[in-house]
Design a protein around this motif. Structure first.
Motif, PDB file in Angstrom:
ATOM      1  N   THR A   1      -4.453   6.811   3.501  1.00  0.00           N
ATOM      2  CA  THR A   1      -4.354   7.968   4.524  1.00  0.00           C
ATOM      3  C   THR A   1      -4.475   7.470   6.023  1.00  0.00           C
ATOM      4  O   THR A   1      -5.329   6.559   6.377  1.00  0.00           O
ATOM      5  CB  THR A   1      -5.393   9.212   4.508  1.00  0.00           C
ATOM      6  OG1 THR A   1      -5.241   9.345   3.083  1.00  0.00           O
ATOM      7  CG2 THR A   1      -5.428  10.263   5.400  1.00  0.00           C
ATOM      8  N   HIS A   2      -3.442   7.826   6.789  1.00  0.00           N
ATOM      9  CA  HIS A   2      -3.401   7.216   8.324  1.00  0.00           C
ATOM     10  C   HIS A   2      -4.458   8.169   8.964  1.00  0.00           C
ATOM     11  O   HIS A   2      -4.430   9.088   8.812  1.00  0.00           O
ATOM     12  CB  HIS A   2      -2.009   7.305   8.698  1.00  0.00           C
ATOM     13  CG  HIS A   2      -1.873   6.523  10.133  1.00  0.00           C
ATOM     14  ND1 HIS A   2      -2.198   6.982  11.169  1.00  0.00           N
ATOM     15  CD2 HIS A   2      -1.257   5.406  10.261  1.00  0.00           C
ATOM     16  CE1 HIS A   2      -1.801   6.051  12.100  1.00  0.00           C
ATOM     17  NE2 HIS A   2      -1.334   5.288  11.440  1.00  0.00           N
ATOM     18  N   PRO A   3      -5.139   7.506   9.862  1.00  0.00           N
ATOM     19  CA  PRO A   3      -6.165   7.970  10.593  1.00  0.00           C
ATOM     20  C   PRO A   3      -5.431   9.296  11.402  1.00  0.00           C
ATOM     21  O   PRO A   3      -6.195  10.388  11.959  1.00  0.00           O
ATOM     22  CB  PRO A   3      -6.597   7.257  11.657  1.00  0.00           C
ATOM     23  CG  PRO A   3      -6.470   5.714  10.995  1.00  0.00           C
ATOM     24  CD  PRO A   3      -5.199   5.921  10.094  1.00  0.00           C
ATOM     25  N   LYS A   4      -4.116   9.153  11.718  1.00  0.00           N
ATOM     26  CA  LYS A   4      -3.471  10.334  12.615  1.00  0.00           C
ATOM     27  C   LYS A   4      -2.557  10.970  11.816  1.00  0.00           C
ATOM     28  O   LYS A   4      -1.867  11.928  12.104  1.00  0.00           O
ATOM     29  CB  LYS A   4      -2.561   9.719  13.597  1.00  0.00           C
ATOM     30  CG  LYS A   4      -3.132   8.779  14.582  1.00  0.00           C
ATOM     31  CD  LYS A   4      -2.421   8.241  15.584  1.00  0.00           C
ATOM     32  CE  LYS A   4      -3.106   7.527  16.908  1.00  0.00           C
ATOM     33  NZ  LYS A   4      -2.145   7.049  17.930  1.00  0.00           N
ATOM     34  N   GLY A   5      -2.941  10.905  10.452  1.00  0.00           N
ATOM     35  CA  GLY A   5      -2.294  12.194   9.445  1.00  0.00           C
ATOM     36  C   GLY A   5      -1.166  11.456   8.907  1.00  0.00           C
ATOM     37  O   GLY A   5      -0.462  10.510   9.263  1.00  0.00           O
ATOM     38  N   GLY A   6      -1.172  11.772   7.407  1.00  0.00           N
ATOM     39  CA  GLY A   6       0.039  11.364   6.637  1.00  0.00           C
ATOM     40  C   GLY A   6      -0.239  10.097   5.731  1.00  0.00           C
ATOM     41  O   GLY A   6      -1.506   9.507   6.017  1.00  0.00           O
ATOM     42  N   GLU A   7       0.421   9.584   5.171  1.00  0.00           N
ATOM     43  CA  GLU A   7       0.230   8.444   4.276  1.00  0.00           C
ATOM     44  C   GLU A   7       1.092   7.223   4.261  1.00  0.00           C
ATOM     45  O   GLU A   7       2.014   7.224   5.123  1.00  0.00           O
ATOM     46  CB  GLU A   7       0.270   8.865   2.416  1.00  0.00           C
ATOM     47  CG  GLU A   7      -0.575   9.850   2.114  1.00  0.00           C
ATOM     48  CD  GLU A   7      -0.682   9.883   0.788  1.00  0.00           C
ATOM     49  OE1 GLU A   7      -1.593   9.938  -0.061  1.00  0.00           O
ATOM     50  OE2 GLU A   7       0.281   9.790   0.060  1.00  0.00           O
TER      51      GLU A   7
END
Length: 247
Positions: A190-196
């Protein structure tokens, strides 16, 4: 003519150079950095450069900003002074047996040489360590290369040679490509700014571990695996069967 996919400074390439220098004049054109998994990719969106790094008697070493296949194409077009007697890829840090032949930049080098109707051989060691021990391979690399130079290879064929990472090799086995598949190839995060996002990972699944005529069996049992490989990918058996289809 030599190239690889681990980059011009890789230990495996320099071990290959040392193994072949006693009986061959060498021109090396290799990528300026790692290009593992480049397969047969080519560069079409930026200019290519081949920069001479050093030159000695019987040896010229260039680095190229392109892929392994770019290196071969550019070398044959603008660098080598004459048509080479042999194109050699490696020595790769990692296994290029079984289905890995399709992804390998090292075998991209070899197949490109084959496409240019030149004898071509790829050497790989089943060890990704940048400082892997290549000493057990040297006599085999020399012997196999000299035999190919003496006998040649049929047009449209090349050799894929893989070495197990063992201190003492049991000898050579002539093999077919093992049936296998890569599974679980990506790890999701999971990316810290949202999304994978996804990292390439996975494991190799040997679909026929007991097949003694296969390259993986040979490697698993301490043998050098030599697999004659061809560039004609026509499925001839299916071609004959399809002649009876109602198309």
């Amino acid at each position: 003519m030599l190239s690889n996919d681990d980059g011009v400074r890789a230990k495996g390439l320099h071990e290959l150079m040392e193994a072949l220098r006693p009986f061959a004049d060498l021109v090396v054109v290799a990528p300026d950095g790692p290009r593992s998994g480049a397969s047969a990719s080519i560069t079409s969106d930026v200019p290519l450069h081949a920069t001479l790094l050093y030159k000695e008697a019987g040896l010229s070493v260039y680095q190229c900003n392109g892929t392994p296949v770019d290196c071969v194409k550019l070398a044959l077009h603008a660098v080598v002074p004459r048509q080479p007697d042999l194109v050699v890829g490696g020595i790769n840090h990692g296994d290029n047996s079984s289905v890995n032949v399709h992804y390998s930049g090292t075998m991209g080098v070899v197949i490109e040489g084959c496409l240019k109707q030149l004898p071509a051989v790829g050497f790989s060691l089943c060890n990704h360590d940048p400082d892997a021990d290549f000493a057990p391979l040297r006599p085999y690399v020399s012997r196999i290369t000299q035999e190919v130079l003496r006998r040649g290879l049929p047009t449209g064929t090349c050799l894929n040679v893989n070495f197990p990472a063992v201190p003492e090799l049991k000898g050579i086995r002539l093999c077919r490509q093992t049936r296998g598949v890569w599974r679980g190839e990506y790890e999701a995060h999971t990316h810290p700014k949202g999304g994978e996002y996804y990292w390439l990972t996975g494991y190799y699944d040997n679909l026929e571990p007991e097949a003694e005529d296969s390259d993986h069996w040979a490697l698993d049992h301490g043998y050098v695996a030599i697999t004659p490989t061809q560039i004609d990918m026509t499925a001839y058996a299916l071609l004959d069967e399809m002649k009876g289809w109602k198309l």
